[in-house]
Design an enzyme around this catalytic site. Sequence first.
Site, PDB file in Angstrom:
ATOM      1  N   HIS A 196      56.171  50.504  20.741  1.00 14.79           N
ATOM      2  CA  HIS A 196      54.813  51.179  21.232  1.00 14.79           C
ATOM      3  C   HIS A 196      54.663  52.917  21.393  1.00 14.79           C
ATOM      4  CE1 HIS A 196      53.222  47.246  21.845  1.00 14.79           C
ATOM      5  NE2 HIS A 196      52.305  48.015  21.497  1.00 14.79           N
ATOM      6  N   ARG A 303      43.257  49.177  21.845  1.00 14.91           N
ATOM      7  CA  ARG A 303      44.225  48.712  22.608  1.00 14.91           C
ATOM      8  C   ARG A 303      43.944  49.048  24.096  1.00 14.91           C
ATOM      9  NH1 ARG A 303      47.692  50.502  18.191  1.00 14.91           N
ATOM     10  NH2 ARG A 303      49.172  48.467  17.741  1.00 14.91           N
ATOM     11  N   ARG A 339      40.011  45.102  21.896  1.00 17.69           N
ATOM     12  CA  ARG A 339      41.113  43.879  22.053  1.00 17.69           C
ATOM     13  C   ARG A 339      41.336  43.656  23.439  1.00 17.69           C
ATOM     14  NH1 ARG A 339      46.961  44.487  20.121  1.00 17.69           N
ATOM     15  NH2 ARG A 339      47.271  45.691  21.654  1.00 17.69           N
ATOM     16  N   GLU A 438      48.482  37.159  14.593  1.00 13.03           N
ATOM     17  CA  GLU A 438      49.656  37.712  14.781  1.00 13.03           C
ATOM     18  C   GLU A 438      50.732  36.909  14.989  1.00 13.03           C
ATOM     19  OE1 GLU A 438      49.395  41.019  17.849  1.00 13.03           O
ATOM     20  OE2 GLU A 438      48.197  39.599  18.959  1.00 13.03           O
ATOM     21  N   ASN A 461      52.080  44.045  12.873  1.00 13.15           N
ATOM     22  CA  ASN A 461      53.405  44.403  13.625  1.00 13.15           C
ATOM     23  C   ASN A 461      54.180  43.195  14.217  1.00 13.15           C
ATOM     24  OD1 ASN A 461      52.281  46.876  13.101  1.00 13.15           O
ATOM     25  ND2 ASN A 461      51.329  47.277  15.124  1.00 13.15           N
ATOM     26  N   ASP A 462      53.098  42.558  14.951  1.00 20.39           N
ATOM     27  CA  ASP A 462      53.837  41.154  15.433  1.00 20.39           C
ATOM     28  C   ASP A 462      54.049  40.029  14.493  1.00 20.39           C
ATOM     29  OD1 ASP A 462      54.262  41.576  18.341  1.00 20.39           O
ATOM     30  OD2 ASP A 462      52.328  41.953  18.663  1.00 20.39           O
ATOM     31  N   ARG A 472      60.933  43.532  17.085  1.00 22.27           N
ATOM     32  CA  ARG A 472      60.448  44.818  16.580  1.00 22.27           C
ATOM     33  C   ARG A 472      60.828  46.027  17.393  1.00 22.27           C
ATOM     34  NH1 ARG A 472      53.856  44.420  18.423  1.00 22.27           N
ATOM     35  NH2 ARG A 472      53.893  46.761  18.522  1.00 22.27           N
ATOM     36  N   CYS A 509      44.883  45.410  11.489  1.00 20.94           N
ATOM     37  CA  CYS A 509      44.965  46.501  12.438  1.00 20.94           C
ATOM     38  C   CYS A 509      46.524  46.886  12.775  1.00 20.94           C
ATOM     39  CB  CYS A 509      44.362  46.373  14.014  1.00 20.94           C
ATOM     40  SG  CYS A 509      44.880  44.695  14.417  1.00 20.94           S
TER      41      CYS A 509
HETATM   42  C1  PEP Z   1      49.960  44.139  15.888  1.00 25.14           C
HETATM   43  O1  PEP Z   1      50.656  43.364  16.424  1.00 25.14           O
HETATM   44  O2  PEP Z   1      49.927  44.239  14.693  1.00 25.14           O
HETATM   45  C2  PEP Z   1      49.087  44.863  16.602  1.00 25.14           C
HETATM   46  C3  PEP Z   1      48.572  45.652  16.091  1.00 25.14           C
HETATM   47  O3  PEP Z   1      49.196  44.971  17.939  1.00 25.14           O
HETATM   48  P1  PEP Z   1      50.250  45.658  18.667  1.00 25.14           P
HETATM   49  O4  PEP Z   1      51.130  46.671  17.986  1.00 25.14           O
HETATM   50  O5  PEP Z   1      49.540  46.388  19.961  1.00 25.14           O
HETATM   51  O6  PEP Z   1      51.044  44.581  19.497  1.00 25.14           O
HETATM   52 MG    MG Z   2      50.605  42.826  18.294  1.00 26.37          MG
END
Ligand code: PEP
Ligand code: MG
Length: 580
Positions: A196, A303, A339, A438, A461-462, A472, A509
Amino acid sequence: MKAITGREAFIGIGVSEGVRIGKAFVYKPLKLSDVEPGKAEHPAEELTRLEKAKASCTEELIGVIEQTKASLGEEKAAILKGQVSFLNDPAFYPPMQKLVETEGWTAETAVQKTVQQVAAIFEGMPSEYMRERAADVRDVGTRLLVHLMGQDGARLSDIREEVILVADDLTPSDTVQLNKNLVLGFVTRIGGKTSHTAILANSLGIAAVLGVGEALDSIPHGVSLLIDGTTGICMVEPDEAARATYTAKQQEEQAERERLKAFSSRPAVSKDGFKIEIAANIGAPEEAEGLVERGAEAVGLYRTEFLFMSETKMPGEDVQMKAYAQALKAMEGRPVIIRTLDIGGDKELPYLELPHEMNPFLGYRAIRLCLDRKELLHTQLRAILRASVHGSVKIMFPMISGIPEWRAAKAMFEEAKAELLAEGKPIGKKVEVGIMVEIPSAALLADRLAREADFFSIGTNDLVQYTVAVDRMNEKVSYLYDYFHPSVLRLIREVIEASVRHGKWSGMCGSMAGDPLAAPLLLGMGLKEWSMSPSSIQRVKETVSTLDREACVKLTDEVMQLDTPEEIRERLKLFLQEAR
Ligand code: PEP
Ligand code: MG
């Protein structure tokens, strides 16, 4: 050629581009528990130290209150005013003096003991409001300790000049209190491309190098530091040659930014006319201001958890409604995908008092938590629906792993909607409801989920974290973290195709959407909406304008036959070179 060096040089993970040279602010937060209790040799001197600390702490607070009023408003400033009152409260400061005078404790120990006692009294009170004051007592106690112990860099609010912030990690609650205008860059011990801190740095345009590991200890507070957020290079006390080289690179970056500006007002269209919707990811409603000028056609991911993390208690329906309405109004009728709360993982919410978990990313997170503590989601859905009259809102649920979770979440949406209608409250005409894909189990079920959901947004990302089983946040295994992993690409392709088969649409996203190297593949797979950090918009638009969709479809078939992320990257690089 003369070597380009500094007194120390090392490489971390470059996560947010930009060359920056500035003074290091080494942030070492101080905790009450850091004090080793001890007796004083000269209690009279301790009393004077305590008195001086109280005076300088009061003076500091008065300054911070003024700043806070101007930057964050009266309400936040009022919390700090409360802290000044504590300092002058007969139940707070005199007991500290007494502990020094009569029992001979050091000033630090007296602060620690008194704060713990007073905070415990507040925590035991029946009123929720009074219980929350315990956090203020601890905060003012820590402030006093900082003055007593003279530790530089113990508080982010001490940042008064332009600095590069150096820290073990920056929690989202640290970053919400930062004066972003004064922070040129971040360097952290842990973290990776999609932690983050990386996401925040990107959306604020702050250069960042994360995951430098033990090298962080070689950066003293106040020293001159050079960082390159693209390559991950950090130099402590860079020499003249390094400064000259990197200043030239800084100028090149500036020229490149100027060149790319032309793309903000252009749509993202391939050479053969395939149009893509380019959206932006935001973490606060203010970030929606000015997005349209930067080239965003929508918000593809808002977010909302940052709103919850910047408060000391759960924001109520009205507070949330205002924030969502602000984002919608700033986008002037363009779509905004909100979200629902994604708390857990690396995002904590202290006032929820969630238990410590062994595997927080696999645990009580996001929709799992919201379906358990339904009042959270219910309030949020009501707030979003009430705000929906101000623009074009879509809602999506994070971390959906299968059909039952999706149906439960959708039912809560229907319930909130019916409740508002029964109360005669207006809501927007058509609110689409979608799923963040995700988790691999959701991706594999995309053809089923596509029958019921209005859209998908792929959270790479997830998705990478869960598909490749790679944390991550952990720089030690970041070499495995790659959205060009063939398994991840298979899942992405399947999700997009499943949505198309059912007449629905897919967006993305996660960070992959903002990477120009991924553009040929995403175009080839037919991804409709690409949502990214605002700083990536112009470059992605430029890349799309050089591509031919038909050629990208062929390339995608070819790439799907390759074995490793490295081979895939190399093939994509070559393809992009040839397309220019
Ligand atoms: C993701 O997981 O790709 C995402 C966009 O959400 P976050 O990065 O907030 O977990
Ligand atoms: Mg995510």
